[in-house]
Design a protein around this motif. Sequence first.
Motif, PDB file in Angstrom:
ATOM      1  N   GLN A  61       0.859  -1.196   0.000  1.00 20.68           N
ATOM      2  CA  GLN A  61       0.000   0.000   0.000  1.00 20.68           C
ATOM      3  C   GLN A  61       0.888   1.236   0.000  1.00 20.68           C
ATOM      4  N   LYS A  63       0.910   4.100  -1.258  1.00 21.77           N
ATOM      5  CA  LYS A  63       0.316   5.441  -1.156  1.00 21.77           C
ATOM      6  C   LYS A  63      -0.269   5.700   0.235  1.00 21.77           C
ATOM      7  N   VAL A  64      -0.382   4.630   1.047  1.00 25.62           N
ATOM      8  CA  VAL A  64      -1.011   4.743   2.359  1.00 25.62           C
ATOM      9  C   VAL A  64       0.018   4.723   3.490  1.00 25.62           C
ATOM     10  N   ASP A  66       4.142   2.604   4.817  1.00 28.54           N
ATOM     11  CA  ASP A  66       5.365   1.929   4.385  1.00 28.54           C
ATOM     12  C   ASP A  66       5.383   0.454   4.802  1.00 28.54           C
ATOM     13  N   HIS A  81       8.218  -0.065 -10.918  1.00 28.73           N
ATOM     14  CA  HIS A  81       7.900  -0.103  -9.490  1.00 28.73           C
ATOM     15  C   HIS A  81       8.987  -0.764  -8.650  1.00 28.73           C
ATOM     16  N   SER A  88       6.728  -1.903  -5.486  1.00 28.04           N
ATOM     17  CA  SER A  88       5.503  -1.237  -5.044  1.00 28.04           C
ATOM     18  C   SER A  88       4.368  -1.326  -6.066  1.00 28.04           C
TER      19      SER A  88
END
Length: 184
Positions: A61, A63-64, A66, A81, A88
């Motif tokens: 996740q 963007k939310v 680590d 990525h 990611s």
Amino acid sequence: MGFAEREHRKQEKMNGVIYDMSPAANFRHGIVNGNIHSIIKQGLKNSVCLVFMENLDFKYQPKVNDDYVCPDIMIVCDRKHLKGGCYSGVPKFIVETLSPSTAKKDKTEKKDIYEKAGVEEYWIVSPQGSLEIYYLKNGTYELEYSYLLQADREDEHYNAETVITLKEFPHIQMQLRDIFENVD
């Protein structure tokens, strides 16, 4: 514990909690992973996709938070990525090989993580000879295949020559016995 020992400790971070993955799983775990990795690596020759074994963190996740896990085997195709020791994007395929200390987490928390991340195919393998294959359907994992190796040719349920195919990579095939070769 010395600095060198701390350097080799592997961890995962799920829901903000760090989990120590030491000590390492037993040798059967490594044999199973090596068998699957070798077959997939050979099948991905001349492909943009890469297969990793126990050495690439998956930030599921990014963007939310680590948080990250370290799948036993993971196929990634979107190289943009990849950064350092992390991926990611969304892996195409993940395998978790069970060990006594991780079995529950692999069958629950990690399965949920991979499902929510959109990983199309997830395998749960036990070095004792079982394989569960989940496919993502409408955002939810469904158990598509379940095998318990029976390698005795005299047994009516003999299945060692059953061919297993990766859904996204149908040219990558292995027999059930190949997955568990040299485990005993």
